[in-house]
Each structure stands twice: as structure tokens, then as C-alpha cells.
Motif scaffolding. Structure first.
Motif, PDB file in Angstrom:
ATOM      1  N   ASP A  92       3.737  -2.254  -0.626  1.00 36.81           N
ATOM      2  CA  ASP A  92       3.772  -0.892  -0.232  1.00 36.81           C
ATOM      3  C   ASP A  92       2.369  -0.222  -0.432  1.00 36.81           C
ATOM      4  O   ASP A  92       1.368  -0.652  -1.204  1.00 36.81           O
ATOM      5  CB  ASP A  92       4.463  -0.274  -1.359  1.00 36.81           C
ATOM      6  CG  ASP A  92       6.065  -0.830  -1.485  1.00 36.81           C
ATOM      7  OD1 ASP A  92       6.649  -0.303  -2.353  1.00 36.81           O
ATOM      8  OD2 ASP A  92       6.330  -1.136  -0.604  1.00 36.81           O
ATOM      9  N   ASP A 109       0.883   3.720  -1.022  1.00 35.95           N
ATOM     10  CA  ASP A 109       1.192   4.997  -1.460  1.00 35.95           C
ATOM     11  C   ASP A 109       0.149   5.968  -1.434  1.00 35.95           C
ATOM     12  O   ASP A 109      -0.931   5.590  -1.572  1.00 35.95           O
ATOM     13  CB  ASP A 109       1.913   5.068  -2.798  1.00 35.95           C
ATOM     14  CG  ASP A 109       2.964   3.873  -3.047  1.00 35.95           C
ATOM     15  OD1 ASP A 109       2.893   3.007  -3.782  1.00 35.95           O
ATOM     16  OD2 ASP A 109       4.052   3.977  -2.092  1.00 35.95           O
ATOM     17  N   LEU A 132       3.480  11.041  -7.294  1.00 34.80           N
ATOM     18  CA  LEU A 132       3.539  10.309  -6.080  1.00 34.80           C
ATOM     19  C   LEU A 132       3.925  11.385  -5.006  1.00 34.80           C
ATOM     20  O   LEU A 132       4.778  12.204  -5.348  1.00 34.80           O
ATOM     21  CB  LEU A 132       4.773   9.202  -6.042  1.00 34.80           C
ATOM     22  CG  LEU A 132       5.149   8.333  -5.004  1.00 34.80           C
ATOM     23  CD1 LEU A 132       4.017   7.560  -4.395  1.00 34.80           C
ATOM     24  CD2 LEU A 132       6.233   7.567  -5.223  1.00 34.80           C
ATOM     25  N   GLY A 134       5.210   7.154   0.278  1.00 37.49           N
ATOM     26  CA  GLY A 134       4.789   5.803   0.097  1.00 37.49           C
ATOM     27  C   GLY A 134       5.485   5.359   1.332  1.00 37.49           C
ATOM     28  O   GLY A 134       6.377   5.718   2.170  1.00 37.49           O
TER      29      GLY A 134
END
Length: 123
Positions: free
Chosen positions: A33, A35, A47, A50
Motif C-alpha cells: 500500500d 498512502d 489518512l 490510499g
């Protein structure tokens, strides 16, 4: 050693656009991943978006329809296209990536962070 280097931040008026880039380099075997996070003054890091290695994306509700995350696996780079920017989007934007530095099957993915890039949106 792994490095993540962000670029593309700056100052823009409300309604404008910016495109952030983050390139990973160093001893990298695999990237999972990738992000984008942001941190506004006096607030916790949150966040923003992502993207998995397969291209599956996630967006926080506050950026849905305005931001788009993408990646170039060959260049080990993740992008964040930010449109219709608002003053509340102001903050330091950080990229992170889950990176494996060994081809060993038991080697873990570790999270690495960039140094951050400032985004300022004025009203």
C-alpha cells in the motif's frame, strides 16, 4: 535504506489544484500500500487516501470527489491530484508506503514515511 521524497506542495487559492508526487528509492524489493496523510496545525495526522499495489483506492470522506490517488509501480511513485481545494485542506502532506526490502518470504512489510510537503490554501 529506503527514502520517500515528496514534491508538488505549495500555495494556492481556494478552488485551485495541486498535484503531489512521492517517489520511493533505495533497497526495495516490493511495495504494497501507498498512502497520503496530512496534518494540520494543532491536529493529529489523518489518512487522506490510499492505493494498493493492485490499484484499489481508498478516500477519506472529506476528499471524495475532489482528490484522486494513483501510482506508477515501475517508477515506485504515488501521486495525489487535489482539485477544488479548500482552506481546510491546508497542512503538511506526508506519503507513506509499506515496503519489503528483502525477497525472503518471511520478511515483513515495514511502513516508511516521507518528510512532508506543505500545502496552503487561502480563501
Amino acid at each position: 535504506q529506503v527514502q520517500l521524497v515528496e514534491s508538488g506542495g505549495g500555495s494556492v487559492q481556494a478552488g485551485g489544484s495541486l498535484r503531489l508526487s512521492c517517489a520511493a528509492s533505495g533497497s526495495i524489493f516490493s511495495i504494497n500500500d501507498m498512502d497520503w496523510y496530512r496534518q494540520a496545525p494543532g491536529k493529529q495526522r489523518e489518512l487522506v487516501a490510499g492505493i494498493s499495489s493492485a490499484g484499489i483506492t481508498y478516500y477519506a470522506d472529506f476528499v471524495k470527489g475532489r482528490f484522486a490517488i494513483s501510482r506508477d509501480n515501475a517508477k515506485k511513485t504515488v501521486f495525489l491530484q487535489m482539485n477544488s481545494l479548500k482552506p481546510e485542506d491546508t497542512g503538511v502532506y506526508y506519503c507513506s508506503a509499506d515496503i519489503k526490502t528483502s525477497q525472503s518470504i518471511i520478511a515483513p512489510f515495514n511502513k516508511y514515511w516521507g518528510q512532508g510537503t506543505q500545502v496552503t490554501v487561502s480563501s
